[in-house]
Design a protein around this motif. Structure first.
Motif, PDB file in Angstrom:
ATOM      1  N   ALA A  74     -15.728   2.902  -4.474  1.00 52.12           N
ATOM      2  CA  ALA A  74     -14.394   2.299  -4.536  1.00 52.12           C
ATOM      3  C   ALA A  74     -13.515   2.867  -3.422  1.00 52.12           C
ATOM      4  CB  ALA A  74     -13.750   2.574  -5.893  1.00 52.12           C
ATOM      5  N   PRO A  75     -12.591   2.053  -2.920  1.00 49.30           N
ATOM      6  CA  PRO A  75     -11.663   2.542  -1.899  1.00 49.30           C
ATOM      7  C   PRO A  75     -10.544   3.376  -2.529  1.00 49.30           C
ATOM      8  CG  PRO A  75     -11.159   0.280  -2.402  1.00 49.30           C
ATOM      9  CD  PRO A  75     -12.400   0.625  -3.192  1.00 49.30           C
ATOM     10  N   LEU A 111       4.134  -2.275   3.233  1.00 44.71           N
ATOM     11  CA  LEU A 111       2.872  -1.809   3.798  1.00 44.71           C
ATOM     12  C   LEU A 111       2.153  -0.954   2.767  1.00 44.71           C
ATOM     13  CD1 LEU A 111       1.129  -1.389   6.515  1.00 44.71           C
ATOM     14  CD2 LEU A 111       2.288   0.811   6.607  1.00 44.71           C
ATOM     15  N   SER A 112       0.837  -1.121   2.702  1.00 48.21           N
ATOM     16  CA  SER A 112      -0.003  -0.260   1.871  1.00 48.21           C
ATOM     17  C   SER A 112      -1.226   0.123   2.692  1.00 48.21           C
ATOM     18  CB  SER A 112      -0.430  -0.984   0.592  1.00 48.21           C
ATOM     19  OG  SER A 112      -1.292  -0.157  -0.179  1.00 48.21           O
ATOM     20  N   VAL A 113      -1.677   1.342   2.520  1.00 52.64           N
ATOM     21  CA  VAL A 113      -2.825   1.865   3.242  1.00 52.64           C
ATOM     22  C   VAL A 113      -3.995   1.987   2.275  1.00 52.64           C
ATOM     23  CG1 VAL A 113      -3.706   3.828   4.574  1.00 52.64           C
ATOM     24  CG2 VAL A 113      -1.307   3.145   4.795  1.00 52.64           C
ATOM     25  N   VAL A 114      -5.173   1.552   2.727  1.00 51.90           N
ATOM     26  CA  VAL A 114      -6.399   1.648   1.935  1.00 51.90           C
ATOM     27  C   VAL A 114      -7.444   2.340   2.801  1.00 51.90           C
ATOM     28  CG1 VAL A 114      -8.219   0.362   0.744  1.00 51.90           C
ATOM     29  CG2 VAL A 114      -5.868  -0.505   0.718  1.00 51.90           C
ATOM     30  N   PHE A 115      -8.119   3.356   2.249  1.00 57.25           N
ATOM     31  CA  PHE A 115      -9.218   3.997   2.961  1.00 57.25           C
ATOM     32  C   PHE A 115     -10.505   3.661   2.229  1.00 57.25           C
ATOM     33  CE2 PHE A 115     -11.951   7.865   3.552  1.00 57.25           C
ATOM     34  CZ  PHE A 115     -12.398   7.491   4.812  1.00 57.25           C
ATOM     35  N   ARG A 116     -11.442   3.064   2.970  1.00 57.55           N
ATOM     36  CA  ARG A 116     -12.752   2.714   2.423  1.00 57.55           C
ATOM     37  C   ARG A 116     -13.805   3.630   3.048  1.00 57.55           C
ATOM     38  NH1 ARG A 116     -12.450  -3.743   3.495  1.00 57.55           N
ATOM     39  NH2 ARG A 116     -10.891  -4.263   1.928  1.00 57.55           N
ATOM     40  N   PRO A 117     -14.152   4.725   2.379  1.00 60.42           N
ATOM     41  CA  PRO A 117     -15.177   5.616   2.927  1.00 60.42           C
ATOM     42  C   PRO A 117     -16.535   4.915   2.933  1.00 60.42           C
ATOM     43  CG  PRO A 117     -13.973   6.657   1.113  1.00 60.42           C
ATOM     44  CD  PRO A 117     -13.590   5.225   1.131  1.00 60.42           C
ATOM     45  N   ALA A 118     -17.310   5.152   3.973  1.00 65.46           N
ATOM     46  CA  ALA A 118     -18.648   4.570   4.045  1.00 65.46           C
ATOM     47  C   ALA A 118     -19.482   5.079   2.873  1.00 65.46           C
ATOM     48  CB  ALA A 118     -19.308   4.933   5.373  1.00 65.46           C
ATOM     49  N   GLY A 119     -20.140   4.178   2.179  1.00 70.35           N
ATOM     50  CA  GLY A 119     -21.008   4.535   1.070  1.00 70.35           C
ATOM     51  C   GLY A 119     -20.314   4.829  -0.247  1.00 70.35           C
ATOM     52  N   ALA A 164       9.788   3.430  -4.054  1.00 70.92           N
ATOM     53  CA  ALA A 164       9.661   3.400  -5.510  1.00 70.92           C
ATOM     54  C   ALA A 164       9.635   1.973  -6.039  1.00 70.92           C
ATOM     55  CB  ALA A 164      10.806   4.181  -6.153  1.00 70.92           C
ATOM     56  N   ALA A 165      10.444   1.088  -5.456  1.00 71.25           N
ATOM     57  CA  ALA A 165      10.479  -0.306  -5.899  1.00 71.25           C
ATOM     58  C   ALA A 165       9.136  -0.991  -5.657  1.00 71.25           C
ATOM     59  CB  ALA A 165      11.596  -1.060  -5.186  1.00 71.25           C
ATOM     60  N   TYR A 166       8.556  -0.817  -4.465  1.00 69.22           N
ATOM     61  CA  TYR A 166       7.266  -1.441  -4.189  1.00 69.22           C
ATOM     62  C   TYR A 166       6.147  -0.835  -5.014  1.00 69.22           C
ATOM     63  CZ  TYR A 166       8.970  -4.521  -0.605  1.00 69.22           C
ATOM     64  OH  TYR A 166       9.628  -5.522   0.044  1.00 69.22           O
ATOM     65  N   ALA A 167       6.206   0.456  -5.274  1.00 71.24           N
ATOM     66  CA  ALA A 167       5.204   1.093  -6.125  1.00 71.24           C
ATOM     67  C   ALA A 167       5.276   0.533  -7.545  1.00 71.24           C
ATOM     68  CB  ALA A 167       5.403   2.605  -6.129  1.00 71.24           C
ATOM     69  N   ALA A 168       6.494   0.331  -8.052  1.00 69.64           N
ATOM     70  CA  ALA A 168       6.667  -0.226  -9.395  1.00 69.64           C
ATOM     71  C   ALA A 168       6.120  -1.647  -9.478  1.00 69.64           C
ATOM     72  CB  ALA A 168       8.148  -0.203  -9.786  1.00 69.64           C
ATOM     73  N   VAL A 169       6.356  -2.436  -8.450  1.00 70.91           N
ATOM     74  CA  VAL A 169       5.818  -3.806  -8.426  1.00 70.91           C
ATOM     75  C   VAL A 169       4.295  -3.766  -8.418  1.00 70.91           C
ATOM     76  CG1 VAL A 169       5.610  -5.897  -7.024  1.00 70.91           C
ATOM     77  CG2 VAL A 169       7.848  -4.863  -7.387  1.00 70.91           C
ATOM     78  N   GLY A 170       3.720  -2.875  -7.623  1.00 69.16           N
ATOM     79  CA  GLY A 170       2.264  -2.749  -7.576  1.00 69.16           C
ATOM     80  C   GLY A 170       1.677  -2.379  -8.925  1.00 69.16           C
ATOM     81  N   ARG A 171       2.311  -1.432  -9.627  1.00 68.65           N
ATOM     82  CA  ARG A 171       1.829  -1.040 -10.955  1.00 68.65           C
ATOM     83  C   ARG A 171       1.983  -2.179 -11.944  1.00 68.65           C
ATOM     84  NH1 ARG A 171       4.254   3.697  -9.283  1.00 68.65           N
ATOM     85  NH2 ARG A 171       6.194   3.212 -10.339  1.00 68.65           N
ATOM     86  N   ALA A 172       3.074  -2.928 -11.858  1.00 72.08           N
ATOM     87  CA  ALA A 172       3.314  -4.036 -12.782  1.00 72.08           C
ATOM     88  C   ALA A 172       2.259  -5.133 -12.641  1.00 72.08           C
ATOM     89  CB  ALA A 172       4.709  -4.626 -12.560  1.00 72.08           C
ATOM     90  N   HIS A 173       1.714  -5.271 -11.429  1.00 68.93           N
ATOM     91  CA  HIS A 173       0.709  -6.307 -11.195  1.00 68.93           C
ATOM     92  C   HIS A 173      -0.714  -5.763 -11.212  1.00 68.93           C
ATOM     93  CE1 HIS A 173       3.667  -9.363 -10.571  1.00 68.93           C
ATOM     94  NE2 HIS A 173       4.253  -8.676  -9.612  1.00 68.93           N
ATOM     95  N   GLY A 174      -0.869  -4.535 -11.693  1.00 69.70           N
ATOM     96  CA  GLY A 174      -2.197  -3.969 -11.869  1.00 69.70           C
ATOM     97  C   GLY A 174      -2.862  -3.473 -10.598  1.00 69.70           C
ATOM     98  N   PHE A 175      -2.100  -3.100  -9.581  1.00 74.93           N
ATOM     99  CA  PHE A 175      -2.682  -2.634  -8.326  1.00 74.93           C
ATOM    100  C   PHE A 175      -2.768  -1.123  -8.248  1.00 74.93           C
ATOM    101  CE2 PHE A 175      -0.605  -6.677  -6.786  1.00 74.93           C
ATOM    102  CZ  PHE A 175      -1.783  -7.404  -6.834  1.00 74.93           C
ATOM    103  N   GLU A 176      -2.464  -0.439  -9.310  1.00 79.49           N
ATOM    104  CA  GLU A 176      -2.491   1.024  -9.278  1.00 79.49           C
ATOM    105  C   GLU A 176      -3.929   1.523  -9.338  1.00 79.49           C
ATOM    106  OE1 GLU A 176      -0.210   4.696 -11.414  1.00 79.49           O
ATOM    107  OE2 GLU A 176      -0.496   2.878 -12.520  1.00 79.49           O
ATOM    108  N   ASP A 177      -4.242   2.522  -8.552  1.00 76.75           N
ATOM    109  CA  ASP A 177      -5.565   3.117  -8.506  1.00 76.75           C
ATOM    110  C   ASP A 177      -5.429   4.608  -8.776  1.00 76.75           C
ATOM    111  OD1 ASP A 177      -8.113   3.972  -8.030  1.00 76.75           O
ATOM    112  OD2 ASP A 177      -8.182   3.351  -5.945  1.00 76.75           O
ATOM    113  N   PRO A 178      -5.954   5.087  -9.919  1.00 74.86           N
ATOM    114  CA  PRO A 178      -5.777   6.495 -10.248  1.00 74.86           C
ATOM    115  C   PRO A 178      -6.423   7.437  -9.240  1.00 74.86           C
ATOM    116  CG  PRO A 178      -7.315   5.449 -11.769  1.00 74.86           C
ATOM    117  CD  PRO A 178      -6.729   4.366 -10.907  1.00 74.86           C
ATOM    118  N   SER A 179      -7.425   6.984  -8.480  1.00 75.08           N
ATOM    119  CA  SER A 179      -8.053   7.840  -7.482  1.00 75.08           C
ATOM    120  C   SER A 179      -7.546   7.500  -6.087  1.00 75.08           C
ATOM    121  CB  SER A 179      -9.578   7.666  -7.533  1.00 75.08           C
ATOM    122  OG  SER A 179      -9.912   6.339  -7.195  1.00 75.08           O
ATOM    123  N   GLY A 180      -6.316   7.061  -6.013  1.00 75.05           N
ATOM    124  CA  GLY A 180      -5.765   6.576  -4.758  1.00 75.05           C
ATOM    125  C   GLY A 180      -5.298   7.654  -3.811  1.00 75.05           C
TER     126      GLY A 180
END
Length: 160
Positions: free
Chosen positions: A151-152, A140-148, A29-45
């Motif tokens: 947005a990830p 740690l954060s996970v990002v999935f970049r689908p081919a084509g 929760a702490a790392y998620a809050a930091v991510g949102r505070a710095h604009g790293f939140e992705d609604p389609s995540g």
């Protein structure tokens, strides 16, 4: 520039984590809050729907298997699974699979495993599997970049 902790502090840090580990949900929760505070939140995540660290201690496997943490993420039409194995020296090895909905074929793309000070890119093979080694334990954060895809899909930060 980030400097590495002295060996004495790493040993002390390991001792504290073994004797009195912080609750996983609190750190996540702490790392998620930091991510949102710095604009790293992705609604389609990627949404974390399963974490083996949340299991009661008496139901976990003992021995080498208990050194594995399994994370399961959900996004529209796909499931991303990440297996993290703690290696010697506090490093992590990651492996996993990305699954499409039934009938959609094998997914293509790459999984990016972001650590505090670096990232690892793992291409999906012909079966949707991937792997990466020498990840630093910690945030740690996970990002999935689908081919084509335009947005990830990005997951919130958590601590491993």
């Amino acid at each position: 520039m980030r400097t590495r902790k002295p060996a004495e502090l790493r040993v002390l840090d390991d001792l504290f984590h073994q004797c009195d580990p912080p609750p996983g949900r609190m750190l996540t929760a702490a790392y998620a809050a930091v991510g949102r505070a710095h604009g790293f939140e992705d609604p389609s995540g990627l949404e974390l729907i399963g974490d083996s660290a949340d299991e009661p201690a008496n139901t976990r496997l003992h021995g080498a298997a208990s050194r594995t943490r399994v994370l399961t993420y959900l996004m529209p039409g796909r499931i991303v699974e990440v297996d993290l194995v703690l290696m010697v020296g506090g490093m992590l090895r990651a492996s996993g699979i990305v699954l499409n909905q039934a009938g959609d074929g094998v997914p293509q793309g790459e999984v990016v495993l972001r650590c505090a000070d670096d990232h690892h890119i793992a291409e999906l093979d012909e079966n949707g599997r991937y792997g990466a080694a020498d990840l630093h334990s910690g945030p740690l954060s996970v990002v999935f970049r689908p081919a084509g895809a335009a947005a990830p899909a990005v997951a919130d930060w958590l601590v491993c």
